[in-house]
Scaffold this motif. Structure first.
Motif, mmCIF file in Angstrom:
data_model
loop_
_atom_site.group_PDB
_atom_site.id
_atom_site.type_symbol
_atom_site.label_atom_id
_atom_site.label_comp_id
_atom_site.label_asym_id
_atom_site.label_seq_id
_atom_site.Cartn_x
_atom_site.Cartn_y
_atom_site.Cartn_z
ATOM 1 N N THR A 231 0.819 -1.208 0.000
ATOM 2 C CA THR A 231 0.000 0.000 0.000
ATOM 3 C C THR A 231 0.853 1.258 0.000
ATOM 4 O O THR A 231 0.551 2.227 -0.696
ATOM 5 C CB THR A 231 -0.928 0.007 1.230
ATOM 6 N N ASP A 232 1.937 1.256 0.761
ATOM 7 C CA ASP A 232 2.839 2.414 0.792
ATOM 8 C C ASP A 232 3.397 2.711 -0.591
ATOM 9 O O ASP A 232 3.451 3.866 -1.023
ATOM 10 C CB ASP A 232 3.985 2.167 1.775
ATOM 11 N N TYR A 233 3.848 1.680 -1.297
ATOM 12 C CA TYR A 233 4.369 1.883 -2.646
ATOM 13 C C TYR A 233 3.288 2.458 -3.556
ATOM 14 O O TYR A 233 3.533 3.379 -4.348
ATOM 15 C CB TYR A 233 4.884 0.568 -3.227
ATOM 16 N N ARG A 234 2.082 1.897 -3.470
ATOM 17 C CA ARG A 234 1.003 2.347 -4.349
ATOM 18 C C ARG A 234 0.578 3.780 -4.043
ATOM 19 O O ARG A 234 0.366 4.586 -4.967
ATOM 20 C CB ARG A 234 -0.195 1.395 -4.200
ATOM 21 N N VAL A 235 0.460 4.116 -2.776
ATOM 22 C CA VAL A 235 0.061 5.478 -2.405
ATOM 23 C C VAL A 235 1.147 6.478 -2.794
ATOM 24 O O VAL A 235 0.861 7.570 -3.304
ATOM 25 C CB VAL A 235 -0.260 5.567 -0.898
ATOM 26 N N ASN A 236 2.419 6.125 -2.580
ATOM 27 C CA ASN A 236 3.505 7.029 -2.943
ATOM 28 C C ASN A 236 3.524 7.330 -4.436
ATOM 29 O O ASN A 236 3.760 8.470 -4.859
ATOM 30 C CB ASN A 236 4.855 6.443 -2.522
ATOM 31 N N ASP A 255 -4.840 2.544 -12.107
ATOM 32 C CA ASP A 255 -3.528 2.319 -12.719
ATOM 33 C C ASP A 255 -2.436 2.068 -11.687
ATOM 34 O O ASP A 255 -1.298 1.782 -12.048
ATOM 35 C CB ASP A 255 -3.136 3.531 -13.582
ATOM 36 N N ASN A 256 -2.765 2.184 -10.411
ATOM 37 C CA ASN A 256 -1.784 1.962 -9.361
ATOM 38 C C ASN A 256 -2.095 0.729 -8.524
ATOM 39 O O ASN A 256 -1.636 0.606 -7.395
ATOM 40 C CB ASN A 256 -1.693 3.195 -8.460
ATOM 41 N N GLY A 257 -2.871 -0.168 -9.083
ATOM 42 C CA GLY A 257 -3.096 -1.444 -8.434
ATOM 43 C C GLY A 257 -4.263 -1.491 -7.464
ATOM 44 O O GLY A 257 -4.519 -2.535 -6.863
ATOM 45 N N PHE A 258 -4.971 -0.362 -7.285
ATOM 46 C CA PHE A 258 -6.148 -0.362 -6.415
ATOM 47 C C PHE A 258 -7.353 -0.816 -7.227
ATOM 48 O O PHE A 258 -7.652 -0.259 -8.282
ATOM 49 C CB PHE A 258 -6.407 1.027 -5.842
ATOM 50 N N GLY A 259 -8.048 -1.807 -6.741
ATOM 51 C CA GLY A 259 -9.185 -2.344 -7.482
ATOM 52 C C GLY A 259 -10.501 -1.676 -7.174
ATOM 53 O O GLY A 259 -11.511 -1.951 -7.837
ATOM 54 N N PHE A 264 -9.400 2.986 -2.232
ATOM 55 C CA PHE A 264 -8.258 3.865 -2.488
ATOM 56 C C PHE A 264 -8.381 5.151 -1.678
ATOM 57 O O PHE A 264 -7.418 5.594 -1.040
ATOM 58 C CB PHE A 264 -8.180 4.180 -3.987
ATOM 59 N N TYR A 265 -9.557 5.772 -1.695
ATOM 60 C CA TYR A 265 -9.776 6.988 -0.913
ATOM 61 C C TYR A 265 -9.501 6.749 0.567
ATOM 62 O O TYR A 265 -8.863 7.558 1.245
ATOM 63 C CB TYR A 265 -11.214 7.488 -1.098
ATOM 64 N N LYS A 266 -9.991 5.625 1.063
ATOM 65 C CA LYS A 266 -9.835 5.309 2.480
ATOM 66 C C LYS A 266 -8.365 5.133 2.858
ATOM 67 O O LYS A 266 -7.893 5.704 3.851
ATOM 68 C CB LYS A 266 -10.617 4.034 2.810
ATOM 69 N N LEU A 267 -7.626 4.364 2.063
ATOM 70 C CA LEU A 267 -6.221 4.119 2.358
ATOM 71 C C LEU A 267 -5.383 5.392 2.196
ATOM 72 O O LEU A 267 -4.488 5.661 2.994
ATOM 73 C CB LEU A 267 -5.683 3.023 1.442
ATOM 74 N N PHE A 268 -5.699 6.176 1.167
ATOM 75 C CA PHE A 268 -4.948 7.410 0.929
ATOM 76 C C PHE A 268 -5.156 8.385 2.086
ATOM 77 O O PHE A 268 -4.198 8.989 2.587
ATOM 78 C CB PHE A 268 -5.398 8.046 -0.392
ATOM 79 N N LYS A 269 -6.380 8.534 2.527
ATOM 80 C CA LYS A 269 -6.667 9.474 3.610
ATOM 81 C C LYS A 269 -6.043 9.012 4.919
ATOM 82 O O LYS A 269 -5.576 9.821 5.729
ATOM 83 C CB LYS A 269 -8.174 9.649 3.774
ATOM 84 N N PRO A 276 -7.515 12.230 -1.763
ATOM 85 C CA PRO A 276 -6.669 12.478 -2.938
ATOM 86 C C PRO A 276 -6.946 13.832 -3.592
ATOM 87 O O PRO A 276 -6.009 14.552 -3.961
ATOM 88 C CB PRO A 276 -7.018 11.318 -3.874
ATOM 89 N N LEU A 277 -8.210 14.188 -3.754
ATOM 90 C CA LEU A 277 -8.557 15.448 -4.388
ATOM 91 C C LEU A 277 -8.119 16.635 -3.543
ATOM 92 O O LEU A 277 -7.557 17.613 -4.062
ATOM 93 C CB LEU A 277 -10.069 15.520 -4.637
ATOM 94 N N LYS A 278 -8.332 16.558 -2.239
ATOM 95 C CA LYS A 278 -7.913 17.633 -1.339
ATOM 96 C C LYS A 278 -6.391 17.758 -1.331
ATOM 97 O O LYS A 278 -5.842 18.868 -1.310
ATOM 98 C CB LYS A 278 -8.430 17.335 0.072
#
Length: 287
Positions: A231-236, A255-259, A264-269, A276-278
């Motif tokens: 997850t760290d690699y994908r978020v970075n 395109d970053n492996g999140f299905g 994705f929003y949850k993990l990124f936040k 992500p948008l903010k």
């Protein structure tokens, strides 16, 4: 098998160290006993050092310790970013003799090389000054002056405060034997596949372990779960695309492996404390 491969460098014939220029980055995640000082003259993409991943740009300057796995991947977001150029210096721990670095006058350089087990990125005025010196070194034909130039560069780095340690846990340097090989194999697998589907069973099989034993081993060794590392690699990588491109959030997600977009929003936040948008809006306010 995806793993950190051993790189055997060309034997030193007329010089005590290697000084090379590259116009493409094709080396896989790999390691070698030589220390390495890499200057990215021009290029954009991702730099992988041990278990550390970050974006690199023009003038990126990094010193790597002996047997520290690494690679640079050119991953341009625009056609203008596609050109790459680098200067690389590689030298063995005993490139000037077994006892040379034990001399009192070389103590600061010896300490620098000890720190390089983590990978060191140099920034600011230091990076700018060394950039010019390394380019000048590529034009120097006198081998004695080349050697003096390298020592001068190492001393400047040893006395600089403009630096950041990359792989702060130093997992690759702390591990030894089979443990080091296992970690490097798994990190190589993640680096090659984090933008696609990654399977726990496949990662465990690469190091001949059951999934359950592998999860326990990986968490004990890295202080993170296998999934947290992925997850760290994908978020970075998603962060780089949010900052440097105008791609939609959904395109970046898939395109970053999140299905799943909501996942994705949850993990990124959770990682960045912003959606992500903010995050994109907040970052671009400062440009």
């Amino acid at each position: 098998m995806a793993k950190a491969s051993f790189e055997a460098l060309n034997p030193y014939t007329t010089h005590s160290f290697l000084l090379r220029q590259f116009s493409e980055f094709t080396a896989p995640y790999h390691f070698h006993p030589e220390y390495e000082l890499t200057l990215i003259v021009k290029g954009k993409g991702n730099r992988y050092v041990g278990n550390h991943m970050a974006a690199y740009d023009d003038s990126d300057l990094v010193l790597l310790g002996s047997n520290l796995p690494h690679c640079w991947k050119n991953e341009p977001l625009t056609a203008e970013d596609d050109n790459v150029s680098a200067v690389v210096i590689q030298f063995a721990p005993d490139f000037l003799g077994n006892d040379f670095l034990g001399k009192p006058e070389l103590s600061l350089i010896a300490h620098l090389l000890q720190k390089s087990m983590h990978g060191i990125q140099f920034t600011g005025k230091t990076a700018g000054a060394i950039h010019e010196r390394m380019l000048a070194l590529t034009l120097e034909e006198n081998s004695f002056k080349r050697l003096l130039g390298l020592l001068d560069i190492l001393y400047a780095l040893a006395t600089s405060k403009d630096y950041t340690l990359l792989d702060q846990q130093g997992l690759s340097s702390q591990a030894s034997g089979a443990r080091s090989e296992r970690i490097n194999t798994v990190l190589g697998y993640i680096i090659d596949n984090y933008k696609n589907e990654i399977l726990l069973d496949e990662a465990a099989a690469l190091v001949s372990m059951t999934p359950n034993a592998f999860c326990k081993y990986y968490k004990k060794t890295t202080k993170k779960t296998f999934i947290e590392t992925v997850t760290d690699y994908r978020v970075n990588y998603a962060i780089q695309q949010l900052i440097y491109s105008d791609r939609s959030i959904s395109d970046i997600c898939f395109d970053n492996g999140f299905g799943d977009l909501s996942h994705f929003y949850k993990l990124f936040k959770r990682k960045m404390k912003l959606s992500p948008l903010k995050y994109r809006k907040e970052f671009r306010k400062d440009l």
